[in-house]
Structure formats: C-alpha cells, structure tokens
Design a protein around this motif. Structure first.
Motif, PDB file in Angstrom:
ATOM      1  N   LYS A 109     -35.586  34.759 -47.589  1.00 25.85           N
ATOM      2  CA  LYS A 109     -35.756  33.306 -47.401  1.00 25.85           C
ATOM      3  C   LYS A 109     -37.191  32.904 -47.707  1.00 25.85           C
ATOM      4  CE  LYS A 109     -32.516  33.222 -43.594  1.00 25.85           C
ATOM      5  NZ  LYS A 109     -32.363  32.891 -42.163  1.00 25.85           N
ATOM      6  N   HIS A 110     -38.136  33.686 -47.221  1.00 25.04           N
ATOM      7  CA  HIS A 110     -39.555  33.397 -47.457  1.00 25.04           C
ATOM      8  C   HIS A 110     -39.852  33.405 -48.965  1.00 25.04           C
ATOM      9  CE1 HIS A 110     -43.862  33.281 -46.824  1.00 25.04           C
ATOM     10  NE2 HIS A 110     -43.977  34.319 -47.632  1.00 25.04           N
ATOM     11  N   HIS A 111     -39.340  34.406 -49.681  1.00 22.53           N
ATOM     12  CA  HIS A 111     -39.564  34.492 -51.128  1.00 22.53           C
ATOM     13  C   HIS A 111     -38.950  33.299 -51.859  1.00 22.53           C
ATOM     14  CE1 HIS A 111     -40.583  38.779 -50.423  1.00 22.53           C
ATOM     15  NE2 HIS A 111     -41.428  38.527 -51.418  1.00 22.53           N
ATOM     16  N   ILE A 112     -37.756  32.911 -51.463  1.00 23.23           N
ATOM     17  CA  ILE A 112     -37.102  31.762 -52.102  1.00 23.23           C
ATOM     18  C   ILE A 112     -37.940  30.505 -51.915  1.00 23.23           C
ATOM     19  CG2 ILE A 112     -35.112  30.190 -51.936  1.00 23.23           C
ATOM     20  CD1 ILE A 112     -33.418  32.723 -51.296  1.00 23.23           C
ATOM     21  N   ILE A 113     -38.436  30.295 -50.707  1.00 23.74           N
ATOM     22  CA  ILE A 113     -39.255  29.115 -50.425  1.00 23.74           C
ATOM     23  C   ILE A 113     -40.517  29.129 -51.269  1.00 23.74           C
ATOM     24  CG2 ILE A 113     -40.675  27.993 -48.651  1.00 23.74           C
ATOM     25  CD1 ILE A 113     -38.417  28.783 -46.645  1.00 23.74           C
ATOM     26  N   GLN A 114     -41.168  30.277 -51.376  1.00 25.76           N
ATOM     27  CA  GLN A 114     -42.389  30.380 -52.173  1.00 25.76           C
ATOM     28  C   GLN A 114     -42.100  30.093 -53.647  1.00 25.76           C
ATOM     29  OE1 GLN A 114     -45.441  30.558 -50.831  1.00 25.76           O
ATOM     30  NE2 GLN A 114     -44.246  30.413 -48.953  1.00 25.76           N
ATOM     31  N   LYS A 118     -43.501  26.883 -56.007  1.00 25.40           N
ATOM     32  CA  LYS A 118     -44.150  27.056 -57.304  1.00 25.40           C
ATOM     33  C   LYS A 118     -43.458  26.223 -58.380  1.00 25.40           C
ATOM     34  CE  LYS A 118     -46.088  31.672 -56.639  1.00 25.40           C
ATOM     35  NZ  LYS A 118     -46.063  33.070 -57.109  1.00 25.40           N
ATOM     36  N   VAL A 119     -42.140  26.214 -58.369  1.00 26.89           N
ATOM     37  CA  VAL A 119     -41.388  25.428 -59.350  1.00 26.89           C
ATOM     38  C   VAL A 119     -41.688  23.941 -59.166  1.00 26.89           C
ATOM     39  CG1 VAL A 119     -39.061  24.721 -60.051  1.00 26.89           C
ATOM     40  CG2 VAL A 119     -39.556  27.143 -59.650  1.00 26.89           C
ATOM     41  N   GLN A 120     -41.692  23.476 -57.921  1.00 27.34           N
ATOM     42  CA  GLN A 120     -41.996  22.064 -57.687  1.00 27.34           C
ATOM     43  C   GLN A 120     -43.410  21.744 -58.163  1.00 27.34           C
ATOM     44  OE1 GLN A 120     -41.581  20.520 -53.699  1.00 27.34           O
ATOM     45  NE2 GLN A 120     -42.023  18.452 -54.375  1.00 27.34           N
ATOM     46  N   PHE A 121     -44.349  22.605 -57.868  1.00 27.93           N
ATOM     47  CA  PHE A 121     -45.721  22.378 -58.318  1.00 27.93           C
ATOM     48  C   PHE A 121     -45.779  22.291 -59.837  1.00 27.93           C
ATOM     49  CE2 PHE A 121     -49.951  23.634 -59.686  1.00 27.93           C
ATOM     50  CZ  PHE A 121     -50.730  22.752 -58.957  1.00 27.93           C
ATOM     51  N   ASN A 122     -45.014  23.129 -60.528  1.00 31.71           N
ATOM     52  CA  ASN A 122     -44.979  23.105 -61.989  1.00 31.71           C
ATOM     53  C   ASN A 122     -44.520  21.749 -62.517  1.00 31.71           C
ATOM     54  OD1 ASN A 122     -45.839  25.758 -62.066  1.00 31.71           O
ATOM     55  ND2 ASN A 122     -43.808  26.590 -62.433  1.00 31.71           N
ATOM     56  N   THR A 124     -44.526  18.730 -60.609  1.00 26.68           N
ATOM     57  CA  THR A 124     -45.208  17.566 -60.044  1.00 26.68           C
ATOM     58  C   THR A 124     -46.713  17.721 -59.885  1.00 26.68           C
ATOM     59  OG1 THR A 124     -44.958  18.306 -57.742  1.00 26.68           O
ATOM     60  CG2 THR A 124     -43.148  16.992 -58.700  1.00 26.68           C
ATOM     61  N   GLY A 125     -47.194  18.955 -59.870  1.00 26.71           N
ATOM     62  CA  GLY A 125     -48.605  19.176 -59.588  1.00 26.71           C
ATOM     63  C   GLY A 125     -48.934  19.013 -58.124  1.00 26.71           C
ATOM     64  N   LYS A 126     -47.897  18.843 -57.292  1.00 25.35           N
ATOM     65  CA  LYS A 126     -48.078  18.679 -55.848  1.00 25.35           C
ATOM     66  C   LYS A 126     -47.373  19.831 -55.132  1.00 25.35           C
ATOM     67  CE  LYS A 126     -47.700  13.679 -56.242  1.00 25.35           C
ATOM     68  NZ  LYS A 126     -46.908  12.521 -55.859  1.00 25.35           N
ATOM     69  N   THR A 127     -47.960  20.299 -54.065  1.00 30.63           N
ATOM     70  CA  THR A 127     -47.300  21.348 -53.278  1.00 30.63           C
ATOM     71  C   THR A 127     -46.232  20.707 -52.405  1.00 30.63           C
ATOM     72  OG1 THR A 127     -48.996  21.203 -51.573  1.00 30.63           O
ATOM     73  CG2 THR A 127     -49.280  22.906 -53.247  1.00 30.63           C
ATOM     74  N   ALA A 128     -45.172  21.468 -52.177  1.00 28.92           N
ATOM     75  CA  ALA A 128     -44.042  20.990 -51.372  1.00 28.92           C
ATOM     76  C   ALA A 128     -44.288  21.276 -49.910  1.00 28.92           C
ATOM     77  CB  ALA A 128     -42.759  21.676 -51.823  1.00 28.92           C
ATOM     78  N   ASN A 129     -43.742  20.437 -49.072  1.00 26.07           N
ATOM     79  CA  ASN A 129     -43.779  20.652 -47.626  1.00 26.07           C
ATOM     80  C   ASN A 129     -42.464  21.273 -47.173  1.00 26.07           C
ATOM     81  OD1 ASN A 129     -46.333  19.541 -47.342  1.00 26.07           O
ATOM     82  ND2 ASN A 129     -45.521  17.472 -47.148  1.00 26.07           N
ATOM     83  N   LEU A 130     -42.186  22.455 -47.661  1.00 26.04           N
ATOM     84  CA  LEU A 130     -40.937  23.129 -47.294  1.00 26.04           C
ATOM     85  C   LEU A 130     -41.120  23.960 -46.059  1.00 26.04           C
ATOM     86  CD1 LEU A 130     -39.694  24.302 -50.799  1.00 26.04           C
ATOM     87  CD2 LEU A 130     -38.901  22.371 -49.481  1.00 26.04           C
TER      88      LEU A 130
END
Length: 130
Positions: A109-114, A118-122, A124-130
């Motif tokens: 689960k931790h790896h999936i979230i990480q 990274k995909v979201q950052f790619n 949007t350029g913004k980090t996700a609040n997951l």
C-alpha cells in the motif's frame, strides 16, 4: 476503478458520480467556497464545473449564492440533503477501499501511494495529499 466505484454507489442506493462526490467532500471540508476556488481544488475548468454544479443543484445537493464581497462570483454551499448524501457515501467508500486493498500488505500500500504521488506530480507539478 471509476466503474467499480459507480457500481458500489449504485448498490448503496446513491445517485452520485465520482465528480459529484469530490465536490461534496471539498464543500464538507470548507463550505461556502467560491466557484473559481472549487474549480481549482477539483482540477476542473470553470465551464465543466458550472455544468456539474447545475446538476448538483437540480438534485438539491448544493446551492450557489452571489458573493457579498464580489457580486461577480458565486459561493457554493452544501444543502441539508447534500450533507446527508455525503455522510451516506462513507460506507460505500469504505467498501470500495476494502475491496481495493484486499490481500495487499502495508508495504505494498505504501509503495502504491508513493508511485501515485509521483505520477500526479508528473502531471501537475504538485505533490498529492494522499
């Protein structure tokens, strides 16, 4: 994922799209958001959000009111029905998450979230609040 989420919502008797659920969540967290702020928070353009809000108004989930500070903008508020529907989504979301996480270890689960961050950052350029 969207298909299965819609299926769970239907099974729980909820006539609610994923996009509508996101708006309900944002308004539950901060009621009275300006329509432009809501568009930004939900990553939607202004015109598609306006159409979505019109559908939600027709279902009596939200109400738009002209801003006292700026007459050119609208503020969006949850109605009592919108709050009730939002609270009814909790068991459906919990069921959906339990199904997704079935047989996954905490490490997986931790790896999936990480990875998803990274995909979201790619995009949007913004980090996700997951």
């Amino acid at each position: 994922m969207d298909y299965y989420m819609q299926e769970v919502m239907s099974r729980h008797g909820l006539d609610l799209s994923k996009e509508q659920m996101i708006v309900l969540k944002k308004l539950h967290d901060q009621d009275g958001l300006k329509q432009n702020e809501l568009a930004s928070l939900t990553y939607r353009d202004k015109s598609s959000l306006a159409r979505l809000l019109s559908k939600m108004e027709a279902k009596n989930f939200i109400v738009r009111k002209q801003s006292e500070e700026d007459k050119r903008s609208n503020e969006v508020f949850l109605t009592d029905e919108g709050r009730r529907i939002f609270h009814r989504t909790r068991p459906a979301i919990k069921e959906h998450l339990e199904t997704m996480e079935q047989d996954l270890t905490e490490e997986e689960k931790h790896h999936i979230i990480q990875i998803l961050k990274k995909v979201q950052f790619n995009f949007t350029g913004k980090t996700a609040n997951l």
